[in-house]
Design an enzyme around this catalytic site. Structure first.
Site, PDB file in Angstrom:
ATOM      1  N   ARG A  74       0.854  -1.180   0.000  1.00 10.57           N
ATOM      2  CA  ARG A  74       0.000   0.000   0.000  1.00 10.57           C
ATOM      3  C   ARG A  74       0.893   1.234   0.000  1.00 10.57           C
ATOM      4  O   ARG A  74       1.705   1.408   0.913  1.00 10.57           O
ATOM      5  CB  ARG A  74      -0.912  -0.020   1.234  1.00 10.57           C
ATOM      6  CG  ARG A  74      -1.687   1.265   1.437  1.00 10.57           C
ATOM      7  CD  ARG A  74      -2.644   1.200   2.635  1.00 10.57           C
ATOM      8  NE  ARG A  74      -3.253   2.511   2.793  1.00 10.57           N
ATOM      9  CZ  ARG A  74      -3.098   3.293   3.867  1.00 10.57           C
ATOM     10  NH1 ARG A  74      -2.396   2.899   4.908  1.00 10.57           N
ATOM     11  NH2 ARG A  74      -3.656   4.482   3.901  1.00 10.57           N
ATOM     12  N   HIS A 118      -2.926  10.811   1.075  1.00  6.93           N
ATOM     13  CA  HIS A 118      -2.315  10.604   2.395  1.00  6.93           C
ATOM     14  C   HIS A 118      -1.658  11.926   2.803  1.00  6.93           C
ATOM     15  O   HIS A 118      -0.458  12.013   3.016  1.00  6.93           O
ATOM     16  CB  HIS A 118      -1.321   9.440   2.341  1.00  6.93           C
ATOM     17  CG  HIS A 118      -1.026   8.807   3.679  1.00  6.93           C
ATOM     18  ND1 HIS A 118      -1.100   7.454   3.898  1.00  6.93           N
ATOM     19  CD2 HIS A 118      -0.649   9.347   4.861  1.00  6.93           C
ATOM     20  CE1 HIS A 118      -0.775   7.177   5.153  1.00  6.93           C
ATOM     21  NE2 HIS A 118      -0.486   8.318   5.761  1.00  6.93           N
ATOM     22  N   GLU A 163      -7.209   8.315   6.715  1.00  6.46           N
ATOM     23  CA  GLU A 163      -7.456   8.952   8.000  1.00  6.46           C
ATOM     24  C   GLU A 163      -7.990  10.382   7.903  1.00  6.46           C
ATOM     25  O   GLU A 163      -7.314  11.343   8.325  1.00  6.46           O
ATOM     26  CB  GLU A 163      -6.171   8.941   8.852  1.00  6.46           C
ATOM     27  CG  GLU A 163      -5.624   7.548   9.109  1.00  6.46           C
ATOM     28  CD  GLU A 163      -4.480   7.507  10.117  1.00  6.46           C
ATOM     29  OE1 GLU A 163      -4.013   8.577  10.533  1.00  6.46           O
ATOM     30  OE2 GLU A 163      -4.060   6.394  10.500  1.00  6.46           O
ATOM     31  N   ASN A 295      -6.765   1.582  10.407  1.00  3.28           N
ATOM     32  CA  ASN A 295      -5.427   1.833  10.940  1.00  3.28           C
ATOM     33  C   ASN A 295      -5.532   1.838  12.458  1.00  3.28           C
ATOM     34  O   ASN A 295      -6.230   2.672  13.031  1.00  3.28           O
ATOM     35  CB  ASN A 295      -4.900   3.197  10.480  1.00  3.28           C
ATOM     36  CG  ASN A 295      -4.686   3.258   8.973  1.00  3.28           C
ATOM     37  OD1 ASN A 295      -4.786   2.247   8.273  1.00  3.28           O
ATOM     38  ND2 ASN A 295      -4.381   4.445   8.468  1.00  3.28           N
ATOM     39  N   TYR A 297      -3.415   1.625  16.187  1.00  5.61           N
ATOM     40  CA  TYR A 297      -2.167   1.679  16.958  1.00  5.61           C
ATOM     41  C   TYR A 297      -2.404   1.496  18.455  1.00  5.61           C
ATOM     42  O   TYR A 297      -1.619   0.865  19.142  1.00  5.61           O
ATOM     43  CB  TYR A 297      -1.434   3.000  16.696  1.00  5.61           C
ATOM     44  CG  TYR A 297      -0.946   3.085  15.270  1.00  5.61           C
ATOM     45  CD1 TYR A 297       0.282   2.531  14.923  1.00  5.61           C
ATOM     46  CD2 TYR A 297      -1.724   3.640  14.271  1.00  5.61           C
ATOM     47  CE1 TYR A 297       0.729   2.551  13.604  1.00  5.61           C
ATOM     48  CE2 TYR A 297      -1.286   3.661  12.941  1.00  5.61           C
ATOM     49  CZ  TYR A 297      -0.067   3.114  12.623  1.00  5.61           C
ATOM     50  OH  TYR A 297       0.367   3.117  11.329  1.00  5.61           O
ATOM     51  N   GLU A 361      -3.070  -0.377   8.444  1.00  4.06           N
ATOM     52  CA  GLU A 361      -1.855   0.037   9.154  1.00  4.06           C
ATOM     53  C   GLU A 361      -1.896  -0.537  10.563  1.00  4.06           C
ATOM     54  O   GLU A 361      -2.937  -0.486  11.226  1.00  4.06           O
ATOM     55  CB  GLU A 361      -1.723   1.564   9.293  1.00  4.06           C
ATOM     56  CG  GLU A 361      -1.460   2.304   8.017  1.00  4.06           C
ATOM     57  CD  GLU A 361      -1.296   3.813   8.219  1.00  4.06           C
ATOM     58  OE1 GLU A 361      -0.951   4.246   9.340  1.00  4.06           O
ATOM     59  OE2 GLU A 361      -1.533   4.553   7.251  1.00  4.06           O
TER      60      GLU A 361
HETATM   61  C1  FCB Z   1      -0.858   7.041  10.909  1.00  5.05           C
HETATM   62  C2  FCB Z   1      -0.488   7.558   9.547  1.00  5.05           C
HETATM   63  C3  FCB Z   1       0.821   7.048   9.027  1.00  5.05           C
HETATM   64  C4  FCB Z   1       1.876   6.936  10.109  1.00  5.05           C
HETATM   65  C5  FCB Z   1       1.323   6.231  11.322  1.00  5.05           C
HETATM   66  C6  FCB Z   1       2.325   6.052  12.432  1.00  5.05           C
HETATM   67  O1  FCB Z   1      -1.722   7.944  11.531  1.00  5.05           O
HETATM   68  O2  FCB Z   1      -1.492   7.230   8.625  1.00  5.05           O
HETATM   69  O3  FCB Z   1       1.224   7.871   7.970  1.00  5.05           O
HETATM   70  O4  FCB Z   1       2.396   8.167  10.392  1.00  5.05           O
HETATM   71  O5  FCB Z   1       0.207   6.899  11.808  1.00  5.05           O
END
Ligand code: FCB
Length: 453
Positions: A74, A118, A163, A295, A297, A361
């Site tokens: 991607r 992006h 995002e 995405n 985290y 992500e």
């Molecule tokens: C996300 C972004 C990506 C990267 C990660 C850590 O929010 O989409 O570009 O910076 O965080």
């Protein structure tokens, strides 16, 4: 833990974070060039001028992907390479780079997943109001159509936006990202115009498979982080619901159902009004999509905070306290809560059952060191392993999950954090542009080979 047949394994990057070559082949300026060149905005005043020099090294980088057995890659297209001023004729030398990249990927047996936006908006459009201006949505759809016309003979997987919450609320709300504006009303308008651009573009990306990529998190009280069965009190539950509406439902409800959550409309009422949401917009935004890109985290942790003003990134978050999780953290300071991912995927598959999911992500920054040509990033391996187990659990629980893309293939320009935060499974020495496979890359390659853990 074996994943479904045809489960897609890959890695992700974004144009401004890796390409460099910002003045080459007629590329125009983006808001991230302007923002990063303004002292004080980015740690170390780093810029994306050179980044990973991927623009010149893409062949070697694709060879690395092949070595790692990635099935999918991607990447995003820099709008200002294609239309230097954000509208008008396509710059042939700019689009030619993506032509070459796609050909190189296909020759290596890697399926391209193209993200159209992006975050590198052409600066010329920002000068006309950026995403706070409605016209930008139409410019985006025209750009998307132009890219599709050039690449759709070889590319089937398209993501409109990456995002939109971050683009709107960090770009126009708290100003931590480009263009660095700090105005709640502009942020809310931008979110709507991003969605409008998504809906307009989605209709022009056929034939093809279309996805909207969101930063989503389960919204949890501090107690729920460590105890999924914890039942919050009424005030805390209300805070959780409101933040979930602002973070996730704000984007997915319009895209899938053509409706805005009342919490979003209430936030707009208090910040400039809802006049920018015109009749018919929600029908446009509810364009058929094939996949939601997720995405993930870390979870978003909140509780009731009576009397608190709204956070600048969260218009509508009055009376909410953003709390910390009781969990270990990455170098970003982000809490590591792997089962947040399964909780999120299961919830999304229940709330939007008609649309497939893909983790577009997931990954972590740690302070890696190169020792004798190796990077022993055991903490990243543990992070990825823990999260992949949760992906598997979500599949077992019935989520329609099509694939998993690690963030990121390479260490890169981590936006406001510059180069000091390394998310890659491949280490980049910025002085020499040497690439070193970290232990996590070797581990991931093994996971791919076995289609499981
Ligand atoms: C996300 C972004 C990506 C990267 C990660 C850590 O929010 O989409 O570009 O910076 O965080």
């Amino acid at each position: 833990m074996i994943f479904p047949e045809n489960f897609v394994w890959g890695a992700a990057t974004a144009s401004y974070q890796i390409e460099g070559a910002v003045k080459e082949d007629g590329r125009g300026q983006s808001i991230w060039d302007t923002f990063s060149h303004t002292p004080g905005n980015v740690a170390g005043d780093d810029t994306g001028d050179v980044a990973c020099d991927h623009y010149h090294r893409y062949r070697d980088d694709v060879a690395l992907m092949r070595e790692l057995r990635l099935a999918a890659y991607r990447f995003s297209i820099a709008w200002p390479r294609v239309q230097p001023d954000g509208s008008g004729p396509v710059n042939p030398r700019g689009i030619a780079f993506y032509d070459r990249l796609v050909d190189e990927l296909l020759a290596a047996g890697i399926t391209p997943y193209v993200t159209l936006y992006h975050w590198d908006l052409p600066q010329a459009l920002e000068e006309r109001g950026g995403w706070a201006d409605r016209d930008t949505a139409h410019r985006f759809a025209d750009y998307a159509e132009a890219v599709h016309a050039r690449l759709a003979d070889r590319v089937t997987n398209w993501a409109t936006l990456n995002e939109p919450w971050v683009a709107a609320y960090l770009g126009y709300g708290n100003g931590v990202h480009a263009p660095g504006r700090r105005d709640a009303a502009s942020a809310l308008r931008s979110a709507h115009h991003l969605l409008l651009g998504h809906g307009l573009a989605a209709r022009r990306l056929r034939p093809g498979s279309v996805m909207l990529v969101v930063n989503s998190s389960p919204v949890l009280t501090p107690a729920q982080v460590n105890d999924p069965a914890a039942v919050p009190g009424e005030a805390d539950a209300a805070a959780v619901d409101r933040i979930h509406a602002l973070l996730t439902r704000q984007f997915l409800d319009p895209a899938v159902y053509g409706t805005y959550p009342e919490e979003v409309l209430a936030a707009a009422e208090r910040n400039g009004g809802t006049g920018h949401i015109r009749d018919g917009d929600l029908d446009t935004i509810r364009a058929p999509i094939d996949l939601i890109g997720v995405n993930y985290y870390n979870p978003c942790v909140v509780e009731a905070g009576p009397g608190l003003p709204a956070d600048a990134a969260w218009p509508g978050s009055e009376d909410v306290r953003f709390a910390t999780a009781d969990a270990p953290t990455t170098a970003m300071g982000w809490p590591i809560v792997p089962d947040g991912l399964s909780r999120l995927l299961v919830r999304l598959s229940q709330d939007y059952p008609q649309v497939g999911l893909m983790v577009t992500e997931n990954g972590a920054a740690f302070d890696d060191v190169v020792e004798n040509g190796r990077v022993h990033d055991a903490d990243r391996v543990a992070y990825l392993d823990g999260h992949l187990r949760e992906v598997w659990r979500a599949v077992e629980a019935g989520a329609d999950l099509r694939g998993y893309l690690v963030w990121s293939l390479l260490d890169n320009f981590e936006w406001a954090e510059g180069y000091r935060r390394r998310f890659g499974i491949v280490h980049v020495d910025y002085a020499t542009q040497n690439r070193t496979l970290k232990d996590s890359a070797l581990w991931y390659s093994d996971v791919i080979a076995r289609n499981g853990l």
